[in-house]
Design an enzyme around this catalytic site. Structure first.
Site, PDB file in Angstrom:
ATOM      1  N   GLU A   1     -17.831  16.785   1.345  1.00 39.50           N
ATOM      2  CA  GLU A   1     -18.152  15.816   0.302  1.00 39.50           C
ATOM      3  C   GLU A   1     -19.480  15.103   0.561  1.00 39.50           C
ATOM      4  OE1 GLU A   1     -16.357  11.810  -1.910  1.00 39.50           O
ATOM      5  OE2 GLU A   1     -15.109  12.937  -0.526  1.00 39.50           O
TER       6      GLU A   1
ATOM      7  N   LYS B   1     -17.108  19.094  -2.632  1.00 38.23           N
ATOM      8  CA  LYS B   1     -16.784  17.933  -3.467  1.00 38.23           C
ATOM      9  C   LYS B   1     -18.058  17.100  -3.651  1.00 38.23           C
ATOM     10  CE  LYS B   1     -13.761  13.893  -3.937  1.00 38.23           C
ATOM     11  NZ  LYS B   1     -12.611  13.126  -3.428  1.00 38.23           N
TER      12      LYS B   1
ATOM     13  N   LYS C   1     -10.738  16.045   4.522  1.00 35.93           N
ATOM     14  CA  LYS C   1     -11.896  15.582   3.770  1.00 35.93           C
ATOM     15  C   LYS C   1     -12.809  14.741   4.652  1.00 35.93           C
ATOM     16  CE  LYS C   1     -12.782  11.998   1.383  1.00 35.93           C
ATOM     17  NZ  LYS C   1     -12.831  10.834   0.456  1.00 35.93           N
TER      18      LYS C   1
ATOM     19  N   ARG D   1       0.846  -1.202   0.000  1.00 31.62           N
ATOM     20  CA  ARG D   1       0.000   0.000   0.000  1.00 31.62           C
ATOM     21  C   ARG D   1       0.879   1.247   0.000  1.00 31.62           C
ATOM     22  NH1 ARG D   1      -2.857  -3.185   3.783  1.00 31.62           N
ATOM     23  NH2 ARG D   1      -2.029  -1.985   5.556  1.00 31.62           N
TER      24      ARG D   1
END
Length: 325
Positions: free
Chosen positions: A175, A217, A134, A44
């Site tokens: 978002e 977003k 976010k 990752r």
């Protein structure tokens, strides 16, 4: 320290977009497995290093959203990911929600959690080099869905999150995503997206969030992936811009669309069609995940020999989106 407004405008200006590389450990592991890569912590890390060391990335990307795991990792040369981004002129962002969980009394619906302890986590991320954050809320379209309960619960959480981020000096990416899973029409998506955004901005106002210090977003207004009637890019663009014009105050500096599972070229074409409808009160750009990095992952497949080709694939998608006028 730049002001919230300066950071927000940097994220959405000069035709650059925001790279979403903030998949959870579980989601990223599944994506690695899908291309035959063992889903280890090192793989990752290596995949995120491949993305963020792509040559000339800063010409098309203004900021990169990272997961907590990646934010604490280092590149092969020992540089932290936030420091590496700062070194190439890209702002470092961090996903701070802890995921969507079932909402009590609302079968099949979720509310995004992560407010507990958020103030303290934000202070830590600031010290580690974060400039923005976010938080994603998820809404499904179905029979009677989303309910008012879900719209209000998620809007309230988004607003509380945004207020805490601005208190810490971080720009919140807000978002609210109406997902494209289902057979709903373009018009159904438009109606739900309008209602969701109205709810979100009502809560942001109640919490006195500084609108010129956020980035929105949202989803594009599209038909469900199971809908037989596929709208054109022009139809998507007009429906999306009209919906935003009805709900998003001009004070918001910019809108960075998520791709929401769209085909990479489809997402780019829809964004291009929206920009043809200018002038608009906000900057329009993108904050894509799979639609931006999917080709790179498919090319890389864990092979060191494909490192450069995978970076070229990412660069091609980023440049294509940045070139949209």
């Amino acid at each position: 320290m730049s002001s919230l407004t300066e950071i927000a405008r940097t994220l959405v200006s000069n035709k650059r977009g925001i790279l979403a590389a903030d998949e959870s450990i579980g989601t990223m592991s599944k994506r690695l497995e899908s291309v035959g890569v063992e889903p280890t912590e090192e793989n990752r890390r290596l995949y995120r290093e491949l993305l963020l060391t792509t040559p000339e990335l800063s010409e098309s990307i203004s900021g990169a959203i990272l997961a907590d795991e990646t934010f604490r990792q280092v590149l092969s040369d020992g540089t932290t990911f936030p420091a590496a981004l700062a070194g190439i002129g890209v702002l470092a962002g961090i996903k701070v929600d802890t995921g969507a969980k079932p909402l009590a009394g609302a079968p099949g619906e979720t509310v995004t959690e992560g407010l507990d302890g958020l103030r303290e986590r934000l202070d830590e991320y600031v010290a580690m080099g974060a400039s923005f954050t976010k938080w994603r809320a998820v809404y499904s379209i179905g029979d009677g869905l989303p309910t008012d309960r879900t719209k209000r619960a998620n809007a309230h959480a988004l607003a509380r999150y945004a207020g805490l981020c601005q208190e810490a000096g971080l720009v919140p990416i807000v978002e609210p995503e109406v997902v494209m899973d289902g057979d709903h029409s373009l018009e159904q998506c438009r109606q739900v997206t309008r209602a969701v955004l109205q709810s979100v901005f009502e809560e942001l106002s109640l919490m006195e969030v500084q609108l010129d210090g956020i980035v929105l977003k949202p989803n594009m207004v599209v038909a469900g992936d199971g809908c037989p009637d596929k709208p054109t890019a022009s139809e998507v663009a007009r429906a999306t811009v009209e919906t935003l014009s009805e709900t998003v105050p001009p004070a918001v500096p910019g809108i960075a669309f998520l791709s929401g599972g769209q085909d990479p070229q489809e997402a780019t074409d829809n964004l291009a069609a929206m920009k043809e409808l200018a002038p608009l009160p906000w900057e329009l750009t993108y904050s894509f995940g799979r639609a931006l990095v999917g080709p790179a992952l498919e090319t890389w497949r864990g092979s060191g020999d494909q490192w450069g080709a995978a970076q070229d694939a990412l660069s091609e998608r980023a440049v294509a989106n940045a070139a949209v006028r």
